[in-house]
Design a protein around this motif. Structure first.
Motif, PDB file in Angstrom:
ATOM      1  N   GLN A 119      -5.096   3.434 -17.953  1.00 41.22           N
ATOM      2  CA  GLN A 119      -5.787   4.682 -17.349  1.00 41.22           C
ATOM      3  C   GLN A 119      -6.592   4.392 -16.114  1.00 41.22           C
ATOM      4  O   GLN A 119      -6.477   5.403 -15.191  1.00 41.22           O
ATOM      5  N   SER A 138      -4.559   4.199 -12.004  1.00 35.32           N
ATOM      6  CA  SER A 138      -4.101   5.284 -10.986  1.00 35.32           C
ATOM      7  C   SER A 138      -5.331   5.145  -9.832  1.00 35.32           C
ATOM      8  O   SER A 138      -4.684   5.227  -8.657  1.00 35.32           O
ATOM      9  N   GLU A 193      -5.100   4.239  -5.614  1.00 32.02           N
ATOM     10  CA  GLU A 193      -5.817   4.995  -4.593  1.00 32.02           C
ATOM     11  C   GLU A 193      -6.673   4.486  -3.609  1.00 32.02           C
ATOM     12  O   GLU A 193      -6.587   4.710  -2.406  1.00 32.02           O
ATOM     13  N   TYR A 197       3.549   5.625 -18.757  1.00 27.42           N
ATOM     14  CA  TYR A 197       2.976   5.408 -17.727  1.00 27.42           C
ATOM     15  C   TYR A 197       3.843   5.554 -16.302  1.00 27.42           C
ATOM     16  O   TYR A 197       3.427   5.481 -15.270  1.00 27.42           O
ATOM     17  N   ALA A 252       5.865   7.909 -15.093  1.00 25.18           N
ATOM     18  CA  ALA A 252       5.705   9.049 -14.378  1.00 25.18           C
ATOM     19  C   ALA A 252       4.636   8.875 -13.131  1.00 25.18           C
ATOM     20  O   ALA A 252       4.709   9.016 -12.168  1.00 25.18           O
ATOM     21  N   ASP A 253       3.441   8.434 -13.866  1.00 23.32           N
ATOM     22  CA  ASP A 253       2.101   8.356 -12.955  1.00 23.32           C
ATOM     23  C   ASP A 253       2.223   7.181 -12.014  1.00 23.32           C
ATOM     24  O   ASP A 253       2.007   7.411 -10.912  1.00 23.32           O
ATOM     25  N   LEU A 254       2.880   6.116 -12.511  1.00 23.05           N
ATOM     26  CA  LEU A 254       3.309   4.722 -11.512  1.00 23.05           C
ATOM     27  C   LEU A 254       4.284   5.335 -10.426  1.00 23.05           C
ATOM     28  O   LEU A 254       3.669   5.085  -9.207  1.00 23.05           O
ATOM     29  N   ARG A 291       4.548   8.610  -8.758  1.00 27.70           N
ATOM     30  CA  ARG A 291       3.848   9.102  -8.178  1.00 27.70           C
ATOM     31  C   ARG A 291       3.120   8.367  -7.206  1.00 27.70           C
ATOM     32  O   ARG A 291       2.949   8.604  -5.993  1.00 27.70           O
ATOM     33  N   SER A 292       2.332   7.420  -7.804  1.00 30.75           N
ATOM     34  CA  SER A 292       1.350   6.593  -7.042  1.00 30.75           C
ATOM     35  C   SER A 292       2.139   5.789  -6.221  1.00 30.75           C
ATOM     36  O   SER A 292       1.620   5.594  -4.852  1.00 30.75           O
TER      37      SER A 292
END
Length: 963
Positions: free
Chosen positions: A678, A681, A685, A713, A715-717, A719-720
């Motif tokens: 977690q 992300s 950034e 993870y 989906a989050d990856l 996007r990142s």
């Protein structure tokens, strides 16, 4: 904001803002923050802090708010910038008079005037400098001092500007005020000296303060106000006068009592004189050439002869040594190997240096450094007896060489010895030979001299390589000295072990190391020695591992200072790193102690960094067994890599490294290990220099348990990654794409769906002919995986691209194949080259006209792939695919290599499922060509093969013999 009505209100709120009661303080601060952008607010503040009848704390706060406002709102382009009218009024008010009675407030006012000057002087504030010049001439002591203080801060600020136009303005300013400033400095200096002679200490103290301030102004003007200062007679006159004034001030120091109000300020002024010379030498080495002789004569006289006795003080000695060092080491004064390539200025400076550093001078400097400045002092010996740990920290760490005497003397010795080693080597060796044999324990001075000489030999180890038979010296003298147990011999035992540490990487036979390890083990049982991290051969060290590790651990528990604990941890880490898995039987005690040490070091981030480094090596040494550390290890990683926690500033780099090695050595994915991700992300950034390790960590999760990890993870990856790719370097772009490639390799079914948003840009990059070869290579690697291992998804992607680009499916496919064939040379990795051949061959057999049109290119790539992967069996004369793997063999490490991690094993198992390592390219080509032949018939297939170059066909037939 109306001045009359607002002044009372602002004054009331400022008064509340000085309160210790937070219920009063906080609302006041909020109100002041709202007023920051109100027109007229800073005029009110000016009226308040220049009103000497008001409370000092309120005035102080008004100055601070004014100063902060300059930073935020003074420039024209700033949001809510002050109006030109208000700024004009404020400028006039700031220099209306210089009569602030409170020193601290006066300093702040001077600083804020300098901040305004940085933006406005001279164009919008031409009257500032003339006003200051006139004000420093007045007879009133207070006004004169405050004007001079402001003059200094303005000069200092303007001198720091670096743009060419600003430099030109400062040159012009300097030329207009330099003569006046020199006169001002001379006046105050002469006044001070006269007052000292008459014994008027109070008046002398005031004059000395003005001397100091005017000298600070001159320092900035002299160093930064001229392009070629050696052509200016006044500049060179001032610099030569510095030596005369220095001598006068040093002579003055004899007559001024230590407790006198002048003493501290006098020493500050003496140091400032030396800073003028050092700064000038640093900025204008060739202009300094005329000062080399005098600088060396002055410094050597006061530091290395009786002339300085009773006069010099430690910081002055440091400054003189720095001056000698900078002249000795200055590259501007070193001729090229080919003398003709050297400038006349360099040759002149070198000639002056050579003439000064004669054999007698060098010998005296060397002897004085070693036998005077290297000697341990009574205070140091007392400190060692009373608090050996603090002494060791002070002696081995200390301040920078620029500011502390012992490090400074050692650096000067190293530099002079390096520059003049042929002259000084016999001098030092003669000092060593005079110390052979035993030393009288009652003769403290003889012990200290030996300690100092051994220190010099250690510092000059590289220069003495050809002149000292260190092995013989160790066997015949040093080893015996390590075994002398007398308490007074403690400095020599400590120095000898340090000396060996200096020489061991320079010249020390490996067969002597076991004897050394035995000596170190004995010394570790004492607690008065510096712990050294020696180079060592693992096989020779193993017999001593258990006892050494135990003693080091005991020392770690006993010491109390952070620096010492860090040093011992560093040595423990070195041992663990070198012996690796062989440390496992001995680390139980350390594993139990580290959580306690981590808790105790909550306020000491550098110690926590050392703990992280130790954990990194522990995890590598324990391998899969490091899972037992997770209850301690994972919260440490969590804290160190959480950017919302303040300690991450210190711990992040080592925390990421620990996170990575933990994953690499993990036998399985635990819920806690999964939860730590977690933190990633926010790390992505940051886009910092730690991104590389972040990508390695992501890859490690993929290899550890791709399905479980990606389900949580992906989906989050994705996007990142989409955000990162908008603004990232080429290297960073490749790192992102490699993660996607690994996902497809590990999970060819779900991977393309999870990272579907990224794939259209990859496809477009291929057909548009991405210009960076390394990026194109990665694009083709990703598309090769999709095409070869998930043909259904490739078909969907092809349809999507046709819709987005408004082109026919066949046209898009043809463009892709054509670009793939054309840019095949961008791919340098054999695995990716074979993958490309397999992927394009997977399009066969086909009746599709576009694929048949590109048949020649597909065969060309296939034959290139065969050349890459096929090796000839010398016994049978047949070819075989060298990339094929038929069964799992645990990776083995040679003696010089690290043992395989759990991740290495996972990669090997993954390779057994990878078509690149399980499909024979030779067989695959044969089968695809045979299927195409069956589809088209003999005649059609023959016509297709005729589109291929005859040489390529011949090579293909040779590779396919036996099929």
């Amino acid at each position: 904001m109306d001045l009359n009505s607002a002044s009372t209100v602002v004054l009331q709120v400022l008064t509340q803002a000085t309160s210790q009661d937070t219920s009063v303080l906080k609302p006041a601060e909020e109100q002041l923050k709202q007023w920051e952008t109100q027109p007229g607010f800073y005029s009110v503040l000016l009226n308040i802090f220049t009103n000497h009848s008001l409370d000092v704390n309120v005035r102080w706060l008004a100055v601070l708010y004014f100063k902060n406002g300059i930073d935020r709102y003074w420039r024209r382009v700033a949001p809510h910038a002050l109006s030109e009218e208000e700024k004009s009024t404020l400028r006039a008010g700031l220099i209306a008079n210089f009569n602030e009675p409170v020193n601290q407030i006066a300093t702040q006012i001077s600083v804020l005037i300098a901040k305004v000057a940085r933006v406005d002087c001279p164009r919008q504030w031409p009257e500032l400098i003339p006003t200051l010049v006139e004000s420093v001439k007045v007879q009133d002591d207070l006004q004169q001092h405050r004007a001079l203080l402001t003059f200094y801060h303005v000069t200092k600020t303007l001198a720091s500007k670096r743009l060419a136009a600003d430099r030109k303005l400062f040159y012009d300013l300097t030329s207009s005020i330099y003569s006046f400033t020199c006169s001002l400095w001379n006046h105050h200096t002469d006044t001070f000296l006269q007052q000292i002679c008459t014994g008027d200490e109070a008046a002398a103290a005031n004059s000395l303060e003005r001397t100091l301030l005017s000298l600070k102004v001159l320092r900035k003007l002299t160093v930064h106000g001229f392009v070629e200062p050696h052509w200016n007679a006044e500049v060179m006159g001032f610099l030569h006068a510095v030596f005369e004034r220095l001598k006068q001030f040093l002579d003055c120091s004899r007559s001024i009592r230590a407790e006198s109000i002048c003493r501290d300020r006098l020493e500050k002024t003496i140091i400032l004189f030396t800073k003028v010379l050092l700064d000038f030498l640093d900025q204008h080495p060739f202009s300094f050439t005329a000062l080399i002789q005098r600088s060396l004569e002055f410094s050597v006289s006061y530091v290395f002869t009786e002339a300085g006795e009773g006069v010099v003080f430690e910081q002055f000695i440091v400054q003189c040594m720095n001056l000698i060092k900078m002249i000795v080491k200055n590259y501007a004064y070193k001729p090229s190997k080919n003398i003709e390539d050297s400038s006349p200025e360099t040759l002149e400076a070198h000639k002056i240096k050579t003439a000064f550093f004669t054999y007698p001078t060098l010998m005296e400097i060397c002897r004085r450094l070693v036998t005077h400045y290297f000697l341990l002092t009574k205070e140091e010996l007392t400190m060692w007896e009373e608090d050996p740990e603090s002494f060791t920290v002070e002696e081995t760490g200390g301040d920078s060489w620029k500011y502390s005497l012992r490090p400074c003397t050692e650096v000067l010795f190293i530099d002079i010895f390096h520059e003049y080693n042929q002259t000084l080597t016999p001098v030092l060796l003669e000092m060593v030979h005079s110390l052979q044999g035993s030393t009288n324990m009652e003769n403290t001075n003889a012990i200290l001299i030996k300690d100092a000489v051994y220190n010099a030999v250690g510092l000059a180890a590289y220069e003495l390589f050809d002149s000292v038979d260190f092995d013989q010296w160790f066997k015949n003298q040093l080893l015996a000295e390590l075994q002398v147990s007398h308490d007074r011999y403690k400095p020599i035992r400590r120095r000898v072990i340090w000396l060996i540490g200096q020489w061991i990487s320079v010249k020390f036979k490996s067969d002597l190391r076991p004897v050394l390890y035995e000596a170190i083990r004995n010394l570790l049982q004492d607690r008065d020695l510096v712990v050294n991290d020696f180079e060592f051969r693992t096989d020779q060290f193993l017999p001593y591992l258990e006892s050494m590790f135990t003693l080091l651990f005991q020392l770690l528990q006993e010491v109390t200072q952070c620096d010492t604990k860090m040093h011992v941890l560093h040595v423990l880490s070195c041992v663990i790193e070198r012996v690796n898995m062989q440390i496992r039987p001995y680390v139980g005690c350390l594993v139990q102690y580290l959580p306690l040490l981590w808790k105790q070091s909550e306020e000491h981030n550098m110690l926590r960094c050392a703990i992280l480094t130790t954990l990194i090596h522990l995890v590598q040494g324990l391998g899969a067994d490091s899972k037992n550390l997770y209850p301690f290890l994972l919260p440490v990683i969590q804290l160190s890599t959480d950017v919302s926690q303040p300690p991450h500033v210190y711990l992040l780099e080592d925390g990421l490294e620990l996170w990575l090695v933990t994953l690499e050595n993990s036998p399985c994915l635990t819920p806690e290990l999964l939860r730590i991700f977690q933190n990633m992300s926010a790390l992505l950034e940051l886009s910092s220099e730690n991104l590389k390790n972040c990508f390695k960590i992501i890859n490690a999760y993929i290899f550890l348990s791709s399905t479980e990890f990606l389900q949580m993870y992906a989906a989050d990856l994705c996007r990142s990654f989409c955000e990162l790719l908008k603004d990232i370097t080429t290297e960073g772009q490749v790192q992102v794409l490699k993660v996607v490639e690994n996902v497809l390799k590990v999970n060819p079914v779900l991977g393309p769906q999870m990272f579907q948003p990224l794939l259209p840009s990859v496809f477009r990059g291929i057909i548009d002919g991405e210009r960076y070869p390394v990026v194109m290579s990665t694009y083709l690697g990703i598309m090769g995986r999709v095409l070869l291992q998930n043909a259904r998804f490739f078909s969907l992607l092809l349809n999507q691209m046709a819709c987005e680009l408004g082109q026919e499916l066949d046209q898009i496919l043809g463009n892709m194949i054509e670009m793939w064939v054309d840019r095949m040379d961008n791919i340098t990795q054999p695995e990716r080259r074979k993958l490309s051949a397999l992927a394009l061959l997977s399009l066969l057999p086909s009746l599709n006209g576009v694929i048949q049109d590109k048949f020649c290119g597909i065969i060309n790539i296939s034959v290139e792939g065969l050349h890459d992967v096929m090796t000839e069996d010398s016994e049978t004369g047949t070819y075989k695919d060298c990339m094929l793997m038929s069964h799992f063999e645990e990776p083995k490490a040679t003696e010089d290599e690290e043992p395989p991690t759990e991740q290495d094993k996972r990669k090997k198992i993954l390779a057994l499922k990878d078509p690149v390592h399980t499909v024979s390219l030779q067989q695959f080509i044969y089968e695809k060509l045979k299927a195409q032949q069956e589809l088209l018939g003999e005649q059609g297939f023959h016509a297709l093969m005729e589109t291929v170059d005859t040489e390529i066909v011949a090579q293909l037939q040779e590779f396919l013999q036996g099929f």
